[in-house]
Design an enzyme around this catalytic site. Structure first.
Site, PDB file in Angstrom:
ATOM      1  N   PRO A 198       0.788  -1.235   0.000  1.00 25.54           N
ATOM      2  CA  PRO A 198       0.000   0.000   0.000  1.00 25.54           C
ATOM      3  C   PRO A 198       0.821   1.287   0.000  1.00 25.54           C
ATOM      4  O   PRO A 198       1.866   1.366   0.641  1.00 25.54           O
ATOM      5  CB  PRO A 198      -0.819  -0.105   1.302  1.00 25.54           C
ATOM      6  CG  PRO A 198      -0.131  -1.125   2.130  1.00 25.54           C
ATOM      7  CD  PRO A 198       0.514  -2.074   1.172  1.00 25.54           C
ATOM      8  N   ASN A 199       0.291   2.236  -0.739  1.00 24.64           N
ATOM      9  CA  ASN A 199       0.833   3.600  -0.848  1.00 24.64           C
ATOM     10  C   ASN A 199       2.105   3.703  -1.682  1.00 24.64           C
ATOM     11  O   ASN A 199       2.581   4.807  -1.949  1.00 24.64           O
ATOM     12  CB  ASN A 199       1.062   4.234   0.541  1.00 24.64           C
ATOM     13  CG  ASN A 199      -0.228   4.335   1.317  1.00 24.64           C
ATOM     14  OD1 ASN A 199      -1.207   4.899   0.816  1.00 24.64           O
ATOM     15  ND2 ASN A 199      -0.276   3.778   2.520  1.00 24.64           N
TER      16      ASN A 199
ATOM     17  N   ARG B  18       5.158  10.996  -2.549  1.00 23.77           N
ATOM     18  CA  ARG B  18       4.846  10.651  -1.160  1.00 23.77           C
ATOM     19  C   ARG B  18       6.094  10.808  -0.289  1.00 23.77           C
ATOM     20  O   ARG B  18       7.085  10.097  -0.476  1.00 23.77           O
ATOM     21  CB  ARG B  18       4.394   9.193  -1.111  1.00 23.77           C
ATOM     22  CG  ARG B  18       4.246   8.629   0.266  1.00 23.77           C
ATOM     23  CD  ARG B  18       4.158   7.109   0.264  1.00 23.77           C
ATOM     24  NE  ARG B  18       3.959   6.636   1.622  1.00 23.77           N
ATOM     25  CZ  ARG B  18       4.233   5.411   2.034  1.00 23.77           C
ATOM     26  NH1 ARG B  18       4.688   4.515   1.184  1.00 23.77           N
ATOM     27  NH2 ARG B  18       4.035   5.081   3.293  1.00 23.77           N
TER      28      ARG B  18
ATOM     29  N   TYR C 266      11.247   8.662   1.140  1.00 22.98           N
ATOM     30  CA  TYR C 266      11.208   7.587   0.139  1.00 22.98           C
ATOM     31  C   TYR C 266      11.865   7.944  -1.197  1.00 22.98           C
ATOM     32  O   TYR C 266      11.952   7.092  -2.082  1.00 22.98           O
ATOM     33  CB  TYR C 266       9.748   7.165  -0.102  1.00 22.98           C
ATOM     34  CG  TYR C 266       9.089   6.627   1.151  1.00 22.98           C
ATOM     35  CD1 TYR C 266       9.565   5.454   1.741  1.00 22.98           C
ATOM     36  CD2 TYR C 266       8.018   7.277   1.756  1.00 22.98           C
ATOM     37  CE1 TYR C 266       8.988   4.958   2.900  1.00 22.98           C
ATOM     38  CE2 TYR C 266       7.427   6.791   2.910  1.00 22.98           C
ATOM     39  CZ  TYR C 266       7.914   5.633   3.480  1.00 22.98           C
ATOM     40  OH  TYR C 266       7.350   5.138   4.625  1.00 22.98           O
TER      41      TYR C 266
ATOM     42  N   ASN D 216       7.901  -5.691  -0.930  1.00 28.88           N
ATOM     43  CA  ASN D 216       7.817  -4.541  -0.021  1.00 28.88           C
ATOM     44  C   ASN D 216       6.367  -4.476   0.429  1.00 28.88           C
ATOM     45  O   ASN D 216       5.500  -3.951  -0.275  1.00 28.88           O
ATOM     46  CB  ASN D 216       8.233  -3.241  -0.710  1.00 28.88           C
ATOM     47  CG  ASN D 216       8.275  -2.077   0.276  1.00 28.88           C
ATOM     48  OD1 ASN D 216       7.792  -2.197   1.411  1.00 28.88           O
ATOM     49  ND2 ASN D 216       8.836  -0.951  -0.136  1.00 28.88           N
TER      50      ASN D 216
ATOM     51  N   ALA E 208       3.217  -0.797   4.913  1.00 24.50           N
ATOM     52  CA  ALA E 208       2.713  -0.779   6.299  1.00 24.50           C
ATOM     53  C   ALA E 208       2.271  -2.161   6.774  1.00 24.50           C
ATOM     54  O   ALA E 208       2.347  -2.467   7.974  1.00 24.50           O
ATOM     55  CB  ALA E 208       1.565   0.225   6.408  1.00 24.50           C
TER      56      ALA E 208
ATOM     57  N   HIS F 169       4.236  -4.487   9.259  1.00 28.62           N
ATOM     58  CA  HIS F 169       4.284  -4.339  10.704  1.00 28.62           C
ATOM     59  C   HIS F 169       3.145  -5.028  11.434  1.00 28.62           C
ATOM     60  O   HIS F 169       3.183  -5.156  12.654  1.00 28.62           O
ATOM     61  CB  HIS F 169       4.321  -2.845  11.052  1.00 28.62           C
ATOM     62  CG  HIS F 169       5.356  -2.097  10.247  1.00 28.62           C
ATOM     63  ND1 HIS F 169       6.690  -2.418  10.288  1.00 28.62           N
ATOM     64  CD2 HIS F 169       5.237  -1.086   9.326  1.00 28.62           C
ATOM     65  CE1 HIS F 169       7.363  -1.629   9.451  1.00 28.62           C
ATOM     66  NE2 HIS F 169       6.495  -0.805   8.860  1.00 28.62           N
TER      67      HIS F 169
ATOM     68  N   GLU G 222      12.428  -9.660   1.718  1.00 29.02           N
ATOM     69  CA  GLU G 222      11.699  -8.477   2.206  1.00 29.02           C
ATOM     70  C   GLU G 222      12.527  -7.229   1.912  1.00 29.02           C
ATOM     71  O   GLU G 222      13.717  -7.205   2.201  1.00 29.02           O
ATOM     72  CB  GLU G 222      11.502  -8.639   3.726  1.00 29.02           C
ATOM     73  CG  GLU G 222      10.906  -7.425   4.412  1.00 29.02           C
ATOM     74  CD  GLU G 222      10.812  -7.604   5.937  1.00 29.02           C
ATOM     75  OE1 GLU G 222      11.115  -8.709   6.456  1.00 29.02           O
ATOM     76  OE2 GLU G 222      10.447  -6.614   6.589  1.00 29.02           O
TER      77      GLU G 222
ATOM     78  N   HIS H 278      12.636  -2.773   2.015  1.00 35.54           N
ATOM     79  CA  HIS H 278      12.094  -1.469   2.398  1.00 35.54           C
ATOM     80  C   HIS H 278      13.010  -0.397   1.847  1.00 35.54           C
ATOM     81  O   HIS H 278      14.242  -0.517   1.930  1.00 35.54           O
ATOM     82  CB  HIS H 278      12.013  -1.331   3.923  1.00 35.54           C
ATOM     83  CG  HIS H 278      11.148  -2.377   4.539  1.00 35.54           C
ATOM     84  ND1 HIS H 278       9.777  -2.353   4.446  1.00 35.54           N
ATOM     85  CD2 HIS H 278      11.461  -3.512   5.186  1.00 35.54           C
ATOM     86  CE1 HIS H 278       9.288  -3.426   5.032  1.00 35.54           C
ATOM     87  NE2 HIS H 278      10.284  -4.159   5.487  1.00 35.54           N
ATOM     88  N   LEU H 279      12.407   0.647   1.312  1.00 32.52           N
ATOM     89  CA  LEU H 279      13.193   1.775   0.814  1.00 32.52           C
ATOM     90  C   LEU H 279      13.920   2.460   1.971  1.00 32.52           C
ATOM     91  O   LEU H 279      15.100   2.789   1.881  1.00 32.52           O
ATOM     92  CB  LEU H 279      12.262   2.780   0.129  1.00 32.52           C
ATOM     93  CG  LEU H 279      11.616   2.296  -1.169  1.00 32.52           C
ATOM     94  CD1 LEU H 279      10.304   3.028  -1.420  1.00 32.52           C
ATOM     95  CD2 LEU H 279      12.559   2.492  -2.343  1.00 32.52           C
TER      96      LEU H 279
ATOM     97  N   ARG I 143      13.485   4.353  12.287  1.00 34.67           N
ATOM     98  CA  ARG I 143      12.315   5.241  12.264  1.00 34.67           C
ATOM     99  C   ARG I 143      11.436   5.020  13.504  1.00 34.67           C
ATOM    100  O   ARG I 143      11.930   4.575  14.542  1.00 34.67           O
ATOM    101  CB  ARG I 143      11.548   5.023  10.953  1.00 34.67           C
ATOM    102  CG  ARG I 143      12.408   5.360   9.725  1.00 34.67           C
ATOM    103  CD  ARG I 143      11.647   5.160   8.441  1.00 34.67           C
ATOM    104  NE  ARG I 143      10.483   6.040   8.356  1.00 34.67           N
ATOM    105  CZ  ARG I 143       9.458   5.848   7.513  1.00 34.67           C
ATOM    106  NH1 ARG I 143       9.479   4.805   6.683  1.00 34.67           N
ATOM    107  NH2 ARG I 143       8.441   6.682   7.489  1.00 34.67           N
TER     108      ARG I 143
ATOM    109  N   ARG J 199       7.607   0.802  13.477  1.00 30.39           N
ATOM    110  CA  ARG J 199       8.178   0.245  12.244  1.00 30.39           C
ATOM    111  C   ARG J 199       9.328  -0.725  12.522  1.00 30.39           C
ATOM    112  O   ARG J 199       9.851  -1.357  11.613  1.00 30.39           O
ATOM    113  CB  ARG J 199       8.684   1.362  11.318  1.00 30.39           C
ATOM    114  CG  ARG J 199       7.593   2.261  10.803  1.00 30.39           C
ATOM    115  CD  ARG J 199       8.126   3.251   9.778  1.00 30.39           C
ATOM    116  NE  ARG J 199       7.287   4.433   9.740  1.00 30.39           N
ATOM    117  CZ  ARG J 199       6.172   4.559   9.007  1.00 30.39           C
ATOM    118  NH1 ARG J 199       5.774   3.573   8.231  1.00 30.39           N
ATOM    119  NH2 ARG J 199       5.456   5.680   9.046  1.00 30.39           N
TER     120      ARG J 199
HETATM  121  C1  DQA Z   1       8.273   0.997   3.740  1.00 31.83           C
HETATM  122  C2  DQA Z   1       8.377   1.244   5.243  1.00 31.83           C
HETATM  123  C3  DQA Z   1       7.041   1.053   5.930  1.00 31.83           C
HETATM  124  O1  DQA Z   1       7.150   1.274   7.319  1.00 31.83           O
HETATM  125  C4  DQA Z   1       6.035   2.023   5.359  1.00 31.83           C
HETATM  126  O2  DQA Z   1       4.755   1.795   5.936  1.00 31.83           O
HETATM  127  C5  DQA Z   1       5.950   2.020   3.874  1.00 31.83           C
HETATM  128  C6  DQA Z   1       7.176   1.849   3.109  1.00 31.83           C
HETATM  129  C7  DQA Z   1       9.592   1.316   2.994  1.00 31.83           C
HETATM  130  O3  DQA Z   1       9.712   0.896   1.847  1.00 31.83           O
HETATM  131  O4  DQA Z   1      10.467   1.986   3.554  1.00 31.83           O
HETATM  132  O5  DQA Z   1       4.906   2.231   3.293  1.00 31.83           O
HETATM  133  O6  DQA Z   1       7.989  -0.390   3.531  1.00 31.83           O
END
Ligand code: DQA
Length: 149
Positions: free
Chosen positions: A10-11, A18, A23, A74, A77, A80, A98, A100-101, A107, A111
């Site tokens: 998501p997102n 964003r 990011y 990835n 959210a 978590h 797995e 994450h950017l 953080r 997270r």
């Molecule tokens: C994320 C880190 C997550 O905590 C966050 O909710 C994201 C992006 C990252 O790629 O850093 O949406 O997965």
């Protein structure tokens, strides 16, 4: 031909606009294009999907069984707190990396926990685009070692 599935949660469709200070300015299309280019160089097929929905991500993981040699995930959210995504990963034999950017461990405290980490092969976090590129390189090295590419 060996195939890799890249799954974005998501997102991540909003990348580029964003929270760019967290990011970066690359869009999801930019990231997918870089991954495609590298995959093509080594004769790998790569599919990239994004969903804002937990169930869609679960279904994609389930359907990856038999079809893909690796999943680069990835879960955003959902990382978590999604036990459903964790269970889907545990249910399939496809190895998952797995990514994450951002460096999630540096953080907010919420997270720091990843409910998927115990069931994935490993985690790459904090390198922006290179988290994905690094995960792809790991998958390539494993597939080359197994003579699958
Ligand atoms: C994320 C880190 C997550 O905590 C966050 O909710 C994201 C992006 C990252 O790629 O850093 O949406 O997965």
């Amino acid at each position: 031909m060996a195939k890799i599935l890249v799954l974005h949660g998501p997102n991540l469709n909003l990348l580029g606009k964003r929270e760019p200070e967290v990011y970066g300015y690359l869009t999801l299309a930019d990231i997918n294009q870089k991954l495609q280019e590298r995959a093509r160089q080594v004769g790998l097929e790569l599919d990239a999907k994004q969903s804002n929905e937990e169930g869609t991500l679960v279904t994609s993981i389930q359907q990856a069984e038999e079809a893909y040699s690796f999943i680069i995930l990835n879960a955003a959210a959902y990382t978590h707190y999604s036990i459903a995504i964790r269970d889907a990963i545990a249910a399939v034999s496809v190895p998952v990396i797995e990514v994450h950017l951002s460096n999630v461990h540096a953080r907010e405290e919420f997270r720091h926990q990843s409910v998927i980490s115990p069931v994935v092969m490993g985690q790459v976090a904090g390198f922006g685009l290179d988290s994905y590129m690094g995960a792809l390189e790991i998958a390539i090295r494993k597939l080359q070692a197994e003579n699958k590419i």
